[in-house]
Design a protein around this motif. Structure first.
Motif, PDB file in Angstrom:
ATOM      1  N   THR A  37       1.036  -1.262   0.366  1.00 25.53           N
ATOM      2  CA  THR A  37      -0.342   0.018   0.195  1.00 25.53           C
ATOM      3  C   THR A  37       1.386   1.479  -0.479  1.00 25.53           C
ATOM      4  OG1 THR A  37       0.882  -0.070   2.259  1.00 25.53           O
ATOM      5  CG2 THR A  37      -1.852  -1.169   1.088  1.00 25.53           C
ATOM      6  N   VAL A  57       2.130   1.512  -5.162  1.00 21.63           N
ATOM      7  CA  VAL A  57       1.214   0.795  -5.424  1.00 21.63           C
ATOM      8  C   VAL A  57       0.118   1.775  -4.862  1.00 21.63           C
ATOM      9  CG1 VAL A  57      -0.790  -0.682  -5.677  1.00 21.63           C
ATOM     10  CG2 VAL A  57       1.743  -0.705  -6.421  1.00 21.63           C
ATOM     11  N   VAL A  87      -3.623   1.560  -3.310  1.00 22.80           N
ATOM     12  CA  VAL A  87      -4.531   0.919  -3.433  1.00 22.80           C
ATOM     13  C   VAL A  87      -6.113   0.569  -2.790  1.00 22.80           C
ATOM     14  CG1 VAL A  87      -5.382  -1.856  -2.904  1.00 22.80           C
ATOM     15  CG2 VAL A  87      -3.760  -1.384  -3.579  1.00 22.80           C
ATOM     16  N   VAL A 123      -6.901  -0.413  -8.262  1.00 21.02           N
ATOM     17  CA  VAL A 123      -5.203  -0.176  -8.055  1.00 21.02           C
ATOM     18  C   VAL A 123      -4.295   0.963  -9.086  1.00 21.02           C
ATOM     19  CG1 VAL A 123      -2.800  -1.488  -8.219  1.00 21.02           C
ATOM     20  CG2 VAL A 123      -5.013  -3.055  -7.639  1.00 21.02           C
ATOM     21  N   TYR A 153      -8.971  -8.115   0.423  1.00 21.59           N
ATOM     22  CA  TYR A 153      -9.294  -6.810  -0.247  1.00 21.59           C
ATOM     23  C   TYR A 153     -11.105  -6.724  -0.630  1.00 21.59           C
ATOM     24  CZ  TYR A 153      -5.378  -6.297  -3.271  1.00 21.59           C
ATOM     25  OH  TYR A 153      -3.189  -5.838  -3.296  1.00 21.59           O
TER      26      TYR A 153
END
Length: 362
Positions: free
Chosen positions: A7, A126, A128, A137, A291
């Motif tokens: 993250t 990244v 997310v 994403v 997720y």
């Protein structure tokens, strides 16, 4: 493809555009003398006879057949060679998810003149966004001159339909009320093409004689660990290493013995790769669960664990696998080539000792 999935709190994300990487592979292939054929769909494989005994004959739609010592089916999710290897059809399974994807430029994002979007753009990792039954994403490409966005939502395509054109309003509505900065980023997407996500858990085998499967032909996975392409690259690197070492160690000129050597080394390739890729496929399914948690006790626990990760410098255990240091070290820190070297050396010793014992008995 990238080599790390974290993250905004995690370490730097290293990524390469898929098109750029394909050009790297193409250039390397040409430098090493590969012959590249276009418009040459493979229609079947036959075992050679006569002078071609111990070889494979590759049949093609618009080209003459090719004779080869080894055939590698790196023909993707809808592999035509998979059924040949298995002896029965094995189509991929629908996962219940689909993806919207798009790449856009830095200039497009800069035009918003939005402070939070600018912060996200400058991050080297990244981003997310997680939510009930969906997630988003976002990450940089080509030294932050381009950016990639993937939106993962519930699959609403009919069974058997792989792609379909959706509409932009429907796509954006999946994330309505989540984050104003995400709304702006989503608005950069000019197409709402839906891609059904498919996979399967494992194959009974990857090889048949001197024919082997590689990449998505043998282990397609959900993209939720960012390791699908990486696993295929590992497959290719290890298969190349094993065949190179076999040739260096002395491949037989006798057609039957050469066939036996190649068959055996392809089984070694399968043994080295099968378990590792199965762990990755299962891990991606597990990641999907975390997720897509709906609001509730498990979601609260997940969020609390994620919030505590920076304080541990991402070095501790975590129920969520991409926050779990031992899991990530096993996934990303494993030296596949060194492991293949060791296993090949042990394999060649066993073959030589077996051959010596056979000679003594004779």
């Amino acid at each position: 493809m990238g080599d790390r999935m974290e993250t905004e709190y995690g370490a730097e994300w290293l990524a390469i555009h898929r098109g750029d990487y394909q050009n790297v592979l193409l250039d390397a292939s040409r430098r090493n003398g590969a012959r590249i054929l276009l418009d040459a769909d493979v229609t079947g494989i036959e075992e050679g006879t006569g002078e071609a005994l111990g070889k494979q004959i590759v049949l093609m739609k618009n080209k003459d057949p090719i004779t080869a010592d080894v055939v590698v089916g790196a023909d993707g999710l809808w592999s035509g060679l998979r059924e040949y290897v298995l002896g029965y059809p094995k189509p991929p399974l629908e996962t219940g998810d689909l993806a919207y994807r798009g790449t856009f430029t830095r200039e497009q994002l800069k035009a918003f003149k939005n402070e939070r979007v600018n912060e996200i753009m400058e991050a080297a990792n990244v981003q997310v966004w997680l939510g009930s039954n969906r997630h988003a994403v976002f990450y940089p490409l080509r030294d932050k001159t381009e950016y990639n966005l993937v939106l993962l939502v519930a699959d609403d395509l009919p069974p058997g339909m792989r792609t379909a054109q959706g509409n932009l309003e429907e796509m954006a509505a999946n994330f309505e009320g989540w984050d104003p900065s995400l709304d702006l980023i989503i608005s950069c997407l000019k197409s709402a093409l839906k891609w059904k996500l498919l996979h399967f858990q494992e194959l009974d085998k990857w090889t048949k004689g001197t024919v082997a499967l590689l990449g998505d032909a043998s282990h397609p996975t959900l993209p939720y660990q960012g390791q699908g392409a990486a696993m295929a690259v590992e497959d290719g690197a290890i298969l190349g290493l094993l065949l190179s070492k076999l040739q260096t160690s002395g491949i037989s000129s006798d057609s039957k013995e050469r066939y036996a050597q190649l068959t055996d080394v392809l089984r070694l390739y399968e043994d080295l790769r099968k378990k590792r890729t199965e762990v990755n496929v299962a891990g991606a399914v597990d990641t999907r669960h975390y997720y897509h948690l709906s609001d509730g006790e498990e979601q609260v626990q997940r969020d609390q664990e994620l919030a505590e990760l920076p304080a541990s410098n991402w070095e501790g255990p975590c129920n969520f696998n991409w926050g779990d240091a031992p899991y990530q070290k096993s996934l990303l820190g494993f030296d596949s080539l060194a492991d293949a070297e060791r296993n090949f050396d042990a394999w060649i010793r066993r073959r030589r000792e077996g051959g010596l014992q056979k000679d003594i008995r004779l």
